[in-house]
Design a protein around this motif. Sequence first.
Motif, PDB file in Angstrom:
ATOM      1  N   ARG A 160      19.245   3.856   6.412  1.00 43.15           N
ATOM      2  CA  ARG A 160      19.219   2.649   8.304  1.00 43.15           C
ATOM      3  C   ARG A 160      17.708   3.366   8.723  1.00 43.15           C
ATOM      4  NH1 ARG A 160      22.876   1.771  13.091  1.00 43.15           N
ATOM      5  NH2 ARG A 160      21.978  -0.405  14.191  1.00 43.15           N
ATOM      6  N   TYR A 161      17.546   4.191   8.700  1.00 43.84           N
ATOM      7  CA  TYR A 161      17.014   4.703   9.290  1.00 43.84           C
ATOM      8  C   TYR A 161      15.431   5.307   8.741  1.00 43.84           C
ATOM      9  CZ  TYR A 161      21.219   4.960  12.743  1.00 43.84           C
ATOM     10  OH  TYR A 161      22.033   4.752  12.864  1.00 43.84           O
ATOM     11  N   ILE A 162      14.834   5.032   9.619  1.00 41.33           N
ATOM     12  CA  ILE A 162      13.158   5.137   8.691  1.00 41.33           C
ATOM     13  C   ILE A 162      12.385   6.835   8.739  1.00 41.33           C
ATOM     14  CG2 ILE A 162      10.169   4.772   9.000  1.00 41.33           C
ATOM     15  CD1 ILE A 162      11.391   2.342  10.441  1.00 41.33           C
ATOM     16  N   GLU A 163      12.978   7.123   7.498  1.00 46.12           N
ATOM     17  CA  GLU A 163      12.237   8.715   7.065  1.00 46.12           C
ATOM     18  C   GLU A 163      11.047   8.625   7.213  1.00 46.12           C
ATOM     19  OE1 GLU A 163      13.568  11.684   6.631  1.00 46.12           O
ATOM     20  OE2 GLU A 163      16.216  10.874   7.010  1.00 46.12           O
ATOM     21  N   GLU A 164      10.044   8.116   6.090  1.00 45.88           N
ATOM     22  CA  GLU A 164       8.641   8.058   6.357  1.00 45.88           C
ATOM     23  C   GLU A 164       7.613   6.974   5.492  1.00 45.88           C
ATOM     24  OE1 GLU A 164       7.881  12.389   4.744  1.00 45.88           O
ATOM     25  OE2 GLU A 164       8.697  11.944   2.763  1.00 45.88           O
ATOM     26  N   PHE A 165       6.321   7.253   5.456  1.00 44.43           N
ATOM     27  CA  PHE A 165       6.241   6.587   4.341  1.00 44.43           C
ATOM     28  C   PHE A 165       5.565   7.513   3.490  1.00 44.43           C
ATOM     29  CE2 PHE A 165       5.280   3.455   7.638  1.00 44.43           C
ATOM     30  CZ  PHE A 165       5.544   2.045   7.449  1.00 44.43           C
ATOM     31  N   SER A 166       5.427   6.634   1.747  1.00 49.49           N
ATOM     32  CA  SER A 166       4.677   7.704   0.726  1.00 49.49           C
ATOM     33  C   SER A 166       4.148   8.492   0.941  1.00 49.49           C
ATOM     34  CB  SER A 166       4.528   7.217  -0.216  1.00 49.49           C
ATOM     35  OG  SER A 166       3.852   5.493   0.380  1.00 49.49           O
ATOM     36  N   SER A 183       0.975  -1.385  -0.265  1.00 53.96           N
ATOM     37  CA  SER A 183      -0.089   0.238  -0.153  1.00 53.96           C
ATOM     38  C   SER A 183       0.752   1.750  -0.324  1.00 53.96           C
ATOM     39  CB  SER A 183      -0.918   0.104   1.579  1.00 53.96           C
ATOM     40  OG  SER A 183      -2.031  -1.012   1.401  1.00 53.96           O
ATOM     41  N   TYR A 184       2.120   1.527   0.406  1.00 53.78           N
ATOM     42  CA  TYR A 184       2.833   2.337  -0.287  1.00 53.78           C
ATOM     43  C   TYR A 184       4.425   2.002   0.131  1.00 53.78           C
ATOM     44  CZ  TYR A 184      -0.905   4.271   3.516  1.00 53.78           C
ATOM     45  OH  TYR A 184      -2.107   4.303   3.332  1.00 53.78           O
ATOM     46  N   ALA A 185       5.225   3.214   0.131  1.00 55.30           N
ATOM     47  CA  ALA A 185       6.922   2.865  -0.275  1.00 55.30           C
ATOM     48  C   ALA A 185       7.302   3.691   1.212  1.00 55.30           C
ATOM     49  CB  ALA A 185       7.363   3.854  -1.027  1.00 55.30           C
ATOM     50  N   LEU A 186       8.720   3.077   1.612  1.00 55.90           N
ATOM     51  CA  LEU A 186       8.518   3.265   2.674  1.00 55.90           C
ATOM     52  C   LEU A 186      10.767   3.850   3.146  1.00 55.90           C
ATOM     53  CD1 LEU A 186       9.645   2.930   6.430  1.00 55.90           C
ATOM     54  CD2 LEU A 186      10.616   1.272   5.805  1.00 55.90           C
ATOM     55  N   TYR A 187       9.952   5.480   3.515  1.00 52.15           N
ATOM     56  CA  TYR A 187      11.359   5.556   2.675  1.00 52.15           C
ATOM     57  C   TYR A 187      12.936   5.364   4.257  1.00 52.15           C
ATOM     58  CZ  TYR A 187       8.957   7.588  -1.175  1.00 52.15           C
ATOM     59  OH  TYR A 187       8.035   7.687  -2.489  1.00 52.15           O
ATOM     60  N   LEU A 188      14.129   5.130   3.914  1.00 51.22           N
ATOM     61  CA  LEU A 188      15.280   5.014   4.396  1.00 51.22           C
ATOM     62  C   LEU A 188      15.578   6.971   4.881  1.00 51.22           C
ATOM     63  CD1 LEU A 188      16.236   1.584   4.327  1.00 51.22           C
ATOM     64  CD2 LEU A 188      14.202   2.325   6.188  1.00 51.22           C
TER      65      LEU A 188
END
Length: 86
Positions: free
Chosen positions: A33-39, A22-27
């Motif tokens: 390595r660290y999660i920034e946000e979802f799309s 459903s979404y893209a995950l951005y590092l």
Amino acid sequence: MLDDHNNLVLKSLNRARNRGFSYALYLDSMNKRYIEEFSSCNVFILKVKECPIPFEELLDADEVFCTGATWRLQAGSMIVIFGLEQ
């Protein structure tokens, strides 16, 4: 520059959806390595233990919030118990 960002978001989101997500995950761009946000939204992580919560614990909480898949984080501002404001 905003158009480039929007195009990247749409491209990533389409790629994720084509793979069944459903979404893209951005590092993060530095360490990847660290999660920034979802799309389409920010992300926060809580480690939650599901268990019965006594009502008194709600009244004693420092903060109360709720959220859902289609609405933003909402802070609780008032608790009403059978017409009794706390």
